[in-house]
Design a protein around this motif. Structure first.
Motif: not given
Length: 551
Positions: A186-190, A193-197, A222-225
């Motif tokens: 999950a951290a790798k996806r973050v 910049n993939i936040l749909d996890i 996600r909210s901050t982005q």
């Protein structure tokens, strides 16, 4: 090495070390306690056996001694026993013949036994005298077997426990690394910049709390982005608007800057004109005196020239007589007449006096011409309008030039005392410094007044600067006026006799030269102006200082 294996090996290593310490401590305690019990048992047995057999030994009752030995051998741990007299002869013995046949060597501690038999003896004492001794051999094999069995059981139990700990560590490590692997993915996806996890949470332990916190963090990201995207859009629009406003403001500033530059040039030109006007006004005030200074040498030069013209006419007449004499035949009557006429003319005109007087007249005329030249040169240097370009100059020479201009103004009312010491060159505008010195000298002359007094001029080098002192013994300046002395248009003179700009302009000139001007004054005693200027090699100061002090 993965975290799972690090966890398994770490726990197993710690557990192994703890078990090793525990087993070693338990076995050491078991061995020491058993050995101590064996020692006490052996000592007690030997002591009781010696006490029991004492009477039979004293009475040489060998039958009783054999009975006592036989009864002692009923103990399964007793390997042999014997009773000796005081000289070491055997009264009675029983047990393992091989052990009885060897030389007796008492063992101090059970731990030192290496043949499986703990050898111990006790003396038979009566009245403080040894009548014999008993020797016993006690087997240690049963004790060693019990210790060895305990050690084997401890190792077995420790091995089983190590296996269980390793299994538990494996299960725990697998669980933890499984959860951490999920978080890592999950951290790798973050990171990409993939936040749909969303991290699955299936338990209620601390790892689950971490998963919940991670999910909460993703939600905030996600909210901050979303907010950042909105801000970037608004920022782009604002930036475009700001560029337009900056462009308009830049044009306005450039226009204002151009206007300020023009105003600054106008102020500089006005200042230069004001300085020149004040300089010309000062020259105008002294015009009559300067004219008188010039007229004096002009008068006696004209008188000398008239006298020289008369002498020239007489020399021309003499030359005519000589010419006529030369035209005549020597010895003739006409030649004699011309010679008599020439001698009479020479006697009448006294050419010896004329020759001496001509030399004096020429010397005086040249001196007068030089005086006129110096006055004109001084006026030229003084009235020159400096354009702000500084040059190396000698302040003493500037003072001398100014004194030539103001000499007629001062010589009838005061005495000038000069103490001009050698000075290093300074970078300055000489014409502007001349203006300062003239203002100070004229003010000093006016302070002295018609009653007469002394004006002192003193210069000296002081470190990286030079110092000029212009003092007078006039009426002085009141203390209430000192703070305003360098203010423009301030004057203590009657209306119409001063503009109030002289000292203000002088202060500005000294400030432009990175120097300072100071005044000390006391009513009825006099005034002293002190000007300090940096030498040519001195570091440039940022401001000038005007100091007013009552002395």
């Amino acid at each position: 090495m993965s975290l799972r294996w690090k966890t398994i090996l770490g726990i197993a290593l710690i557990e192994g070390l703890l078990l090793l310490v525990l087993v070693y401590t338990a076995l050491s305690y078991l061995r020491s306690s058993n050995y101590e019990g064996l020692l006490k048992r052996a000592q007690t047995t030997a002591s009781l056996f010696a006490t029991t057999t004492k009477d039979a030994v004293l009475s040489y009752d060998l039958a009783s001694l054999d009975t006592f030995v036989s009864e002692l051998m009923t103990n399964p741990d007793i390997q042999y026993a014997r009773i000796l007299d005081g000289e070491g002869e055997v009264f009675a013995s029983a047990g393992d013949g091989a052990l009885l046949s060897r030389s007796f060597q008492a063992d101090l501690l059970p731990a030192h036994v290496d043949d499986g038999v703990f050898d111990i003896q006790a003396d038979i004492v009566e009245g403080g005298e040894v009548y014999g001794r008993v020797q016993i051999g006690i087997s240690t094999r049963s004790l060693e077997k019990a210790i060895a069995d305990t050690q084997n059981w401890s190792i077995t139990i420790a091995s089983v426990e190590m296996g269980l700990v390793a299994l538990f560590s494996f299960v725990l490590g697998t669980y933890l690394t499984g959860q951490l692997a999920t978080l890592r993915i999950a951290a790798k996806r973050v990171e990409q910049n993939i936040l749909d996890i969303e991290v699955p949470v299936r338990s209620r332990d601390e790892v689950a709390e971490v998963g919940k916190a991670f999910n909460s963090m993703i939600e905030r990201l996600r909210s901050t982005q979303d907010k950042r995207d909105q801000y970037e859009l608004e920022l782009k629009e604002l930036n475009q608007s700001l560029e337009d406003r900056v462009e308009r403001r830049t044009k306005a500033l450039m226009k204002s800057n151009s206007e300020l530059k023009a105003a600054n040039r106008q102020i500089q030109n006005t200042q230069a004109q004001l300085l020149q006007s004040e300089k010309m006004a000062s020259l105008g005030q002294m015009a009559a005196g300067v004219a008188h200074e010039i007229n004096n040498p002009v008068g006696f030069v004209m008188s000398n020239l008239n006298s020289l013209n008369t002498y020239l006419e007489r020399y021309q007449t003499l030359e005519t007589h000589y010419s006529r004499l030369l035209e005549c035949e020597p010895g003739s009557t006409e030649w004699n007449q011309q010679q008599q006429t020439l001698q009479a003319y020479l006697a009448a005109e006294d050419f010896d006096f004329i020759r001496e007087d001509m030399n004096e007249l020429m010397s005086d005329s040249l001196e007068g011409a030089r005086r006129i030249r110096d006055i004109v040169q001084g006026l030229k240097e003084f009235s020159h309008l400096d354009q702000g370009e500084q040059q190396e100059a000698d302040v003493n020479q500037c003072l001398e030039t100014t004194l030539k201009i103001v000499n007629n103004e001062l010589k009838y009312s005061c005495t000038i005392k000069k103490d001009l010491n050698p000075l290093p060159l300074i970078r300055c505008c000489p014409g502007q410094l001349n203006q300062v010195f003239m203002n100070l000298l004229v003010n000093a002359g006016q302070a002295v007044g018609e009653e007469g007094g002394v004006i002192g001029i003193r210069t000296k080098a002081s470190g990286q600067s030079i110092e000029i002192r212009i003092s007078d013994d006039g009426k002085g300046i009141e203390a209430k006026h000192l703070d305003r002395l360098f203010d423009p248009f301030f004057t203590t003179k009657p209306v119409g006799e001063g503009t109030g700009l002289g000292l203000a302009i002088s202060y500005g000139i000294i400030k432009d030269h990175n120097g300072s001007i100071e005044v000390k004054s006391k009513t009825g005693v006099g005034t002293c102006f002190i000007v300090r200027l940096p030498c040519a090699e001195a570091p440039v100061q940022q401001t000038a200082e005007a100091v007013t002090k009552p002395d």
